[in-house]
Design a protein around this motif. Structure first.
Motif, PDB file in Angstrom:
ATOM      1  N   PRO A  63      -8.063  -1.799 -40.491  1.00 58.45           N
ATOM      2  CA  PRO A  63      -8.966  -2.837 -39.955  1.00 58.45           C
ATOM      3  C   PRO A  63      -8.226  -3.983 -39.272  1.00 58.45           C
ATOM      4  O   PRO A  63      -8.788  -4.647 -38.401  1.00 58.45           O
ATOM      5  CB  PRO A  63      -9.703  -3.338 -41.211  1.00 58.45           C
ATOM      6  CG  PRO A  63      -9.591  -2.227 -42.197  1.00 58.45           C
ATOM      7  CD  PRO A  63      -8.252  -1.606 -41.952  1.00 58.45           C
ATOM      8  N   ILE A  64      -6.973  -4.215 -39.658  1.00 63.73           N
ATOM      9  CA  ILE A  64      -6.199  -5.305 -39.071  1.00 63.73           C
ATOM     10  C   ILE A  64      -5.606  -4.892 -37.729  1.00 63.73           C
ATOM     11  O   ILE A  64      -5.529  -5.686 -36.784  1.00 63.73           O
ATOM     12  CB  ILE A  64      -5.083  -5.748 -40.046  1.00 63.73           C
ATOM     13  CG1 ILE A  64      -5.718  -6.329 -41.311  1.00 63.73           C
ATOM     14  CG2 ILE A  64      -4.137  -6.751 -39.400  1.00 63.73           C
ATOM     15  CD1 ILE A  64      -4.723  -6.660 -42.402  1.00 63.73           C
ATOM     16  N   PHE A  65      -5.184  -3.629 -37.618  1.00 62.38           N
ATOM     17  CA  PHE A  65      -4.531  -3.169 -36.393  1.00 62.38           C
ATOM     18  C   PHE A  65      -5.499  -2.577 -35.380  1.00 62.38           C
ATOM     19  O   PHE A  65      -5.186  -2.543 -34.188  1.00 62.38           O
ATOM     20  CB  PHE A  65      -3.434  -2.151 -36.738  1.00 62.38           C
ATOM     21  CG  PHE A  65      -2.171  -2.773 -37.241  1.00 62.38           C
ATOM     22  CD1 PHE A  65      -1.193  -3.197 -36.359  1.00 62.38           C
ATOM     23  CD2 PHE A  65      -1.975  -2.978 -38.595  1.00 62.38           C
ATOM     24  CE1 PHE A  65      -0.034  -3.800 -36.806  1.00 62.38           C
ATOM     25  CE2 PHE A  65      -0.817  -3.570 -39.067  1.00 62.38           C
ATOM     26  CZ  PHE A  65       0.162  -3.991 -38.167  1.00 62.38           C
ATOM     27  N   GLU A  66      -6.656  -2.112 -35.832  1.00 66.45           N
ATOM     28  CA  GLU A  66      -7.612  -1.494 -34.910  1.00 66.45           C
ATOM     29  C   GLU A  66      -7.944  -2.398 -33.714  1.00 66.45           C
ATOM     30  O   GLU A  66      -7.964  -1.927 -32.562  1.00 66.45           O
ATOM     31  CB  GLU A  66      -8.891  -1.097 -35.662  1.00 66.45           C
ATOM     32  CG  GLU A  66     -10.022  -0.596 -34.792  1.00 66.45           C
ATOM     33  CD  GLU A  66      -9.745   0.736 -34.116  1.00 66.45           C
ATOM     34  OE1 GLU A  66     -10.331   0.993 -33.046  1.00 66.45           O
ATOM     35  OE2 GLU A  66      -8.922   1.508 -34.658  1.00 66.45           O
ATOM     36  N   PRO A  67      -8.187  -3.697 -33.912  1.00 65.47           N
ATOM     37  CA  PRO A  67      -8.509  -4.551 -32.754  1.00 65.47           C
ATOM     38  C   PRO A  67      -7.350  -4.707 -31.768  1.00 65.47           C
ATOM     39  O   PRO A  67      -7.573  -5.124 -30.630  1.00 65.47           O
ATOM     40  CB  PRO A  67      -8.856  -5.906 -33.400  1.00 65.47           C
ATOM     41  CG  PRO A  67      -9.200  -5.592 -34.816  1.00 65.47           C
ATOM     42  CD  PRO A  67      -8.330  -4.436 -35.183  1.00 65.47           C
ATOM     43  N   THR A  68      -6.124  -4.385 -32.188  1.00 65.72           N
ATOM     44  CA  THR A  68      -4.966  -4.540 -31.295  1.00 65.72           C
ATOM     45  C   THR A  68      -4.761  -3.315 -30.412  1.00 65.72           C
ATOM     46  O   THR A  68      -3.981  -3.375 -29.461  1.00 65.72           O
ATOM     47  CB  THR A  68      -3.676  -4.790 -32.106  1.00 65.72           C
ATOM     48  OG1 THR A  68      -3.305  -3.596 -32.828  1.00 65.72           O
ATOM     49  CG2 THR A  68      -3.863  -5.930 -33.094  1.00 65.72           C
ATOM     50  N   PHE A  69      -5.414  -2.201 -30.732  1.00 61.37           N
ATOM     51  CA  PHE A  69      -5.240  -0.973 -29.955  1.00 61.37           C
ATOM     52  C   PHE A  69      -6.137  -1.007 -28.716  1.00 61.37           C
ATOM     53  O   PHE A  69      -7.254  -1.531 -28.758  1.00 61.37           O
ATOM     54  CB  PHE A  69      -5.593   0.263 -30.790  1.00 61.37           C
ATOM     55  CG  PHE A  69      -4.725   0.461 -31.996  1.00 61.37           C
ATOM     56  CD1 PHE A  69      -3.400   0.042 -32.008  1.00 61.37           C
ATOM     57  CD2 PHE A  69      -5.228   1.072 -33.136  1.00 61.37           C
ATOM     58  CE1 PHE A  69      -2.597   0.219 -33.122  1.00 61.37           C
ATOM     59  CE2 PHE A  69      -4.439   1.269 -34.256  1.00 61.37           C
ATOM     60  CZ  PHE A  69      -3.118   0.838 -34.254  1.00 61.37           C
ATOM     61  N   TYR A  90      -1.787 -12.404 -38.935  1.00 67.24           N
ATOM     62  CA  TYR A  90      -3.189 -12.222 -39.304  1.00 67.24           C
ATOM     63  C   TYR A  90      -3.537 -13.040 -40.548  1.00 67.24           C
ATOM     64  O   TYR A  90      -4.589 -13.683 -40.601  1.00 67.24           O
ATOM     65  CB  TYR A  90      -3.462 -10.737 -39.556  1.00 67.24           C
ATOM     66  CG  TYR A  90      -4.910 -10.406 -39.814  1.00 67.24           C
ATOM     67  CD1 TYR A  90      -5.771 -10.110 -38.765  1.00 67.24           C
ATOM     68  CD2 TYR A  90      -5.422 -10.388 -41.117  1.00 67.24           C
ATOM     69  CE1 TYR A  90      -7.105  -9.802 -38.993  1.00 67.24           C
ATOM     70  CE2 TYR A  90      -6.752 -10.081 -41.353  1.00 67.24           C
ATOM     71  CZ  TYR A  90      -7.583  -9.796 -40.298  1.00 67.24           C
ATOM     72  OH  TYR A  90      -8.901  -9.494 -40.532  1.00 67.24           O
ATOM     73  N   SER A  91      -2.647 -13.012 -41.546  1.00 63.84           N
ATOM     74  CA  SER A  91      -2.930 -13.708 -42.813  1.00 63.84           C
ATOM     75  C   SER A  91      -2.943 -15.223 -42.658  1.00 63.84           C
ATOM     76  O   SER A  91      -3.516 -15.928 -43.491  1.00 63.84           O
ATOM     77  CB  SER A  91      -1.902 -13.301 -43.872  1.00 63.84           C
ATOM     78  OG  SER A  91      -0.598 -13.703 -43.487  1.00 63.84           O
ATOM     79  N   SER A  92      -2.331 -15.730 -41.586  1.00 66.46           N
ATOM     80  CA  SER A  92      -2.321 -17.181 -41.386  1.00 66.46           C
ATOM     81  C   SER A  92      -3.679 -17.714 -40.915  1.00 66.46           C
ATOM     82  O   SER A  92      -3.954 -18.909 -41.026  1.00 66.46           O
ATOM     83  CB  SER A  92      -1.244 -17.558 -40.354  1.00 66.46           C
ATOM     84  OG  SER A  92      -1.566 -17.026 -39.079  1.00 66.46           O
ATOM     85  N   SER A  93      -4.522 -16.814 -40.380  1.00 68.24           N
ATOM     86  CA  SER A  93      -5.828 -17.258 -39.888  1.00 68.24           C
ATOM     87  C   SER A  93      -7.009 -16.511 -40.509  1.00 68.24           C
ATOM     88  O   SER A  93      -8.161 -16.839 -40.231  1.00 68.24           O
ATOM     89  CB  SER A  93      -5.888 -17.088 -38.361  1.00 68.24           C
ATOM     90  OG  SER A  93      -5.623 -15.745 -37.991  1.00 68.24           O
ATOM     91  N   HIS A  94      -6.731 -15.501 -41.334  1.00 70.00           N
ATOM     92  CA  HIS A  94      -7.793 -14.727 -41.970  1.00 70.00           C
ATOM     93  C   HIS A  94      -7.492 -14.575 -43.468  1.00 70.00           C
ATOM     94  O   HIS A  94      -6.337 -14.589 -43.891  1.00 70.00           O
ATOM     95  CB  HIS A  94      -7.926 -13.331 -41.351  1.00 70.00           C
ATOM     96  CG  HIS A  94      -8.301 -13.327 -39.912  1.00 70.00           C
ATOM     97  ND1 HIS A  94      -7.400 -13.613 -38.903  1.00 70.00           N
ATOM     98  CD2 HIS A  94      -9.493 -13.060 -39.288  1.00 70.00           C
ATOM     99  CE1 HIS A  94      -8.007 -13.515 -37.733  1.00 70.00           C
ATOM    100  NE2 HIS A  94      -9.265 -13.185 -37.944  1.00 70.00           N
ATOM    101  N   ARG A  95      -8.542 -14.384 -44.213  1.00 70.62           N
ATOM    102  CA  ARG A  95      -8.374 -14.136 -45.640  1.00 70.62           C
ATOM    103  C   ARG A  95      -8.220 -12.634 -45.848  1.00 70.62           C
ATOM    104  O   ARG A  95      -9.088 -11.844 -45.470  1.00 70.62           O
ATOM    105  CB  ARG A  95      -9.583 -14.646 -46.424  1.00 70.62           C
ATOM    106  CG  ARG A  95      -9.446 -14.469 -47.927  1.00 70.62           C
ATOM    107  CD  ARG A  95     -10.641 -15.061 -48.644  1.00 70.62           C
ATOM    108  NE  ARG A  95     -10.532 -14.854 -50.077  1.00 70.62           N
ATOM    109  CZ  ARG A  95     -11.434 -15.258 -50.963  1.00 70.62           C
ATOM    110  NH1 ARG A  95     -12.532 -15.888 -50.528  1.00 70.62           N
ATOM    111  NH2 ARG A  95     -11.260 -15.041 -52.246  1.00 70.62           N
ATOM    112  N   LEU A  96      -7.115 -12.224 -46.452  1.00 71.11           N
ATOM    113  CA  LEU A  96      -6.852 -10.809 -46.688  1.00 71.11           C
ATOM    114  C   LEU A  96      -7.646 -10.299 -47.877  1.00 71.11           C
ATOM    115  O   LEU A  96      -7.876 -11.033 -48.844  1.00 71.11           O
ATOM    116  CB  LEU A  96      -5.360 -10.578 -46.940  1.00 71.11           C
ATOM    117  CG  LEU A  96      -4.409 -10.852 -45.764  1.00 71.11           C
ATOM    118  CD1 LEU A  96      -2.956 -10.691 -46.206  1.00 71.11           C
ATOM    119  CD2 LEU A  96      -4.702  -9.917 -44.604  1.00 71.11           C
TER     120      LEU A  96
END
Length: 315
Positions: free
Chosen positions: A50-56, A121-127
């Motif tokens: 879910p974290i990498f999918e938007p980068t593809f 990602y963790s700096s702006s989203h809650r993991l």
């Protein structure tokens, strides 16, 4: 529960893999992880995807929900139709491949890519998971050398037919991911994501797609496509430590048909390659003669019948 305790306590270690060589559809070395390790692979995949999918990019087809080989074939056809104004203008397809891709992936470079993305990602989203735990498991999986202590299934002579560039037993130190792991499929997309961005945003090619290490560019200018090859070769070498396969660089006029992912795309038609048809027939014959479960037989036949509807040749 023992696996859970080992993971949260830090005692988890990757186990022994089974290694074998397959011949269908091509000669390939596969490492099969133990069931215990495959659970960890799914855990990491569920955390990371879910974290990498938007980068593809949209036109990356491998190991992504709702995509796959048929989707990739249809997207190639879409790009050809768009670029050629529905086959009314000249159009060419440049197909490229990376030599020994999985065997030449740098584990350290891959790990750094993933860590960088997770930290950003963790700096702006809650993991939804423990970052330190994920990094510990990630390190275990990426830096594990499956060759050490593996169990070889089959004849040693099977490996003699395999080119060195397709075997982890001959990979450079610190390089190589095992074909067969779910995580390797995700990692391969992450590793080449930079190439996708380079071709789309730096070289400015609109009509581009990739399935693992097999990728294409559709364009109206033969010279522009040829000029892109040195740039792509340079990027792969300097940024990823990879190189283009010298014998798999093909520039094709769309009127002659373009092979991709087991199909041939021609103007207003698409066909399954002869090898794919032969494999389908052999599998259906095997099921009909050796399978006793009528529901299984029906399932296989319906599956092939459904796939065939997307193509123009008869099976």
């Amino acid at each position: 529960m023992r696996l859970y305790d080992d993971i949260v306590s830090g005692r988890y270690r990757v186990g022994r893999s089974m290694c074998f060589v397959i011949r269908d559809p091509v000669l390939r070395e596969v490492f099969a992880a133990s069931f215990r390790d495959r659970i960890v692979h799914h855990l990491l995949y569920n955390w990371l995807m879910p974290i990498f999918e938007p980068t593809f990019i949209y036109d990356s087809y491998s190991c992504r929900e709702g995509k796959g080989t048929l989707f990739g074939i249809k997207r190639l056809e879409h790009h050809i139709r768009t670029c050629s104004d529905n086959y009314r203008k000249e159009c060419y397809v440049l197909k490229l491949d990376i030599e020994g891709y999985f065997m030449n992936i740098s584990r350290q470079r891959l790990y750094d890519m993933i860590v960088s993305r997770l930290q950003k990602y963790s700096s702006s989203h809650r993991l939804s998971f423990d970052l330190l735990l994920a990094l510990r498991l990630l390190s275990q999986v990426i830096f594990n050398d499956p060759v050490k202590g593996c169990y070889r299934k089959g004849r040693i002579s099977d490996w003699k037919e395999l080119p060195f560039s397709k075997s982890l037993f001959h990979a450079a130190p610190g390089c190589g991911l095992p074909i067969g792991n779910l995580t390797s499929q995700l990692f391969s997309n992450i590793y080449l994501s930079g190439l996708d961005d380079y071709v789309k945003r730096v070289l400015k090619f609109r009509h581009y797609g990739r399935y693992v290490d097999d990728f294409y560019i559709v364009g109206s200018s033969k010279d522009e496509l040829l000029d892109a090859i040195p740039d792509i070769r340079s990027y792969l070498s300097s940024e990823l430590g990879l190189r283009l396969h010298p014998r798999k660089v093909h520039l094709t006029d769309i009127r002659k048909g373009v092979r991709f992912l087991g199909a041939v795309v021609k103007p207003h038609q698409r066909y399954i390659c002869p090898r794919g048809v032969s494999r389908a027939r052999a599998h259906m014959n095997e099921v009909l003669t050796a399978e006793y479960n009528p529901y299984r037989i029906l399932s296989v036949l319906q599956s092939y019948a459904g796939y065939q509807r997307h193509f123009h040749n008869e099976w």
